[in-house]
Motif scaffolding. Structure first.
Motif, PDB file in Angstrom:
ATOM      1  N   ALA A 253      33.883  29.714  38.304  1.00 15.14           N
ATOM      2  CA  ALA A 253      34.248  29.260  36.414  1.00 15.14           C
ATOM      3  C   ALA A 253      33.418  30.792  35.464  1.00 15.14           C
ATOM      4  O   ALA A 253      33.561  30.974  34.358  1.00 15.14           O
ATOM      5  N   ALA A 254      32.083  31.063  35.654  1.00 11.07           N
ATOM      6  CA  ALA A 254      31.390  31.471  34.831  1.00 11.07           C
ATOM      7  C   ALA A 254      31.803  33.001  34.864  1.00 11.07           C
ATOM      8  O   ALA A 254      31.987  33.589  33.982  1.00 11.07           O
ATOM      9  N   LYS A 255      32.661  32.934  35.639  1.00 11.62           N
ATOM     10  CA  LYS A 255      33.274  34.608  35.901  1.00 11.62           C
ATOM     11  C   LYS A 255      34.432  34.821  35.748  1.00 11.62           C
ATOM     12  O   LYS A 255      34.234  36.027  34.384  1.00 11.62           O
ATOM     13  N   GLN A 256      35.501  34.033  35.447  1.00 12.76           N
ATOM     14  CA  GLN A 256      36.630  34.269  35.287  1.00 12.76           C
ATOM     15  C   GLN A 256      36.484  34.128  33.354  1.00 12.76           C
ATOM     16  O   GLN A 256      36.707  34.868  32.796  1.00 12.76           O
ATOM     17  N   VAL A 257      35.744  32.949  32.930  1.00 14.96           N
ATOM     18  CA  VAL A 257      35.457  32.403  31.384  1.00 14.96           C
ATOM     19  C   VAL A 257      34.619  33.641  31.071  1.00 14.96           C
ATOM     20  O   VAL A 257      35.117  34.299  29.940  1.00 14.96           O
ATOM     21  N   GLY A 258      33.604  34.677  31.518  1.00 19.45           N
ATOM     22  CA  GLY A 258      33.076  35.622  31.076  1.00 19.45           C
ATOM     23  C   GLY A 258      33.266  36.669  30.841  1.00 19.45           C
ATOM     24  O   GLY A 258      33.806  37.618  29.833  1.00 19.45           O
ATOM     25  N   ALA A 259      34.763  37.306  31.855  1.00 17.77           N
ATOM     26  CA  ALA A 259      35.754  38.445  31.693  1.00 17.77           C
ATOM     27  C   ALA A 259      36.323  37.656  30.919  1.00 17.77           C
ATOM     28  O   ALA A 259      36.506  38.506  29.766  1.00 17.77           O
ATOM     29  N   VAL A 260      37.036  36.591  30.217  1.00 17.73           N
ATOM     30  CA  VAL A 260      38.071  36.697  29.321  1.00 17.73           C
ATOM     31  C   VAL A 260      36.984  36.917  28.102  1.00 17.73           C
ATOM     32  O   VAL A 260      38.377  37.440  27.494  1.00 17.73           O
TER      33      VAL A 260
END
Length: 230
Positions: A59-66
């Motif tokens: 979740a952290a990776k996806q939100v950070g990437a967005v």
């Protein structure tokens, strides 16, 4: 923003969840669509729970990437930030990101456009989102102080597994945690392992100055001294 979360410019209540479009690193590449609860590898037993730490990291990776692709000023905070700085991989119950108060609406819009549910809780110092079934807090006030551009610019870009993103500086992480101690919230046991893990990366005199002469932070500093952490 409204405290009851009814303002549609910021909030989308659970129940109207759309599919999450996975972030991609290649401009122009079509994003994949997966259910908001996350995806399982082929052959996974759907009756088995996903590893919670890994789900939080995803979740952290996806939100950070967005947020990176949206060009927002932000920094990863909380237990995932501690992990990125070399602390424990035993993560807490959610993902935390810091943003400036004036960026709350643009950040919420970016995440909604990526397919995440974003809503305003009763607390007036954060927004909440969900990603892969995990809670994501978008915090714009730490220990009753607005998140500033200076704080976010002190963040270091570090890898969270395969995704690099700005991570709140260790001194700012500890200042926020220690300054939040009060008569109503004083869990030294949760913060002590973080202080031990990051002690050589923290400017402890700056943390003292940030906390002033408040009694609960002073008691925590006394504990750190007796345990030879600082």
């Amino acid at each position: 923003m409204t405290e009851d979360g009814e303002d549609e410019t910021l909030a989308r209540r659970p129940g109207g969840t759309r599919e999450l479009r996975l972030a991609t690193d290649t401009p122009g590449q079509a994003a994949a669509h997966i259910p908001p609860g996350g995806a399982r590898a082929d052959g996974d037993d759907p009756g088995l729970p996903r590893d919670r730490n890994q789900a939080i990291l995803e979740a952290a990776k996806q939100v950070g990437a967005v947020l990176k692709r949206g060009g927002h000023l932000f920094a990863l905070a909380g237990s995932v930030a501690v992990h990125a700085h070399g602390g424990s991989g035993n993560l807490q119950h959610d993902v935390d990101f810091c943003v400036r108060p004036e960026d709350a609406e643009p950040v919420a819009a970016t995440l909604r456009d990526a397919g995440l549910t974003v809503y305003a809780p009763p607390e007036d110092w954060l927004l909440k989102a969900t990603c892969f079934g995990q809670d994501v807090d978008l915090i714009f006030e730490l220990a009753h102080r607005p998140v500033s551009a200076a704080m976010l610019r002190r963040a270091r870009e570090l890898p969270v597994e395969s995704v690099r993103m700005p991570v709140l500086a260790p001194t700012d992480l500890l200042s926020g945690l220690v300054a939040a101690f009060s008569e109503h919230h004083c869990d030294f046991g949760a913060v002590l392992p973080i202080a031990r893990a990051l002690r050589e990366k923290v400017d402890w005199e700056q943390v003292r100055r940030d906390c002033g002469d408040e009694p609960m932070p002073a008691a925590f500093f006394f504990l750190l001294e007796r345990l030879n952490v600082i």
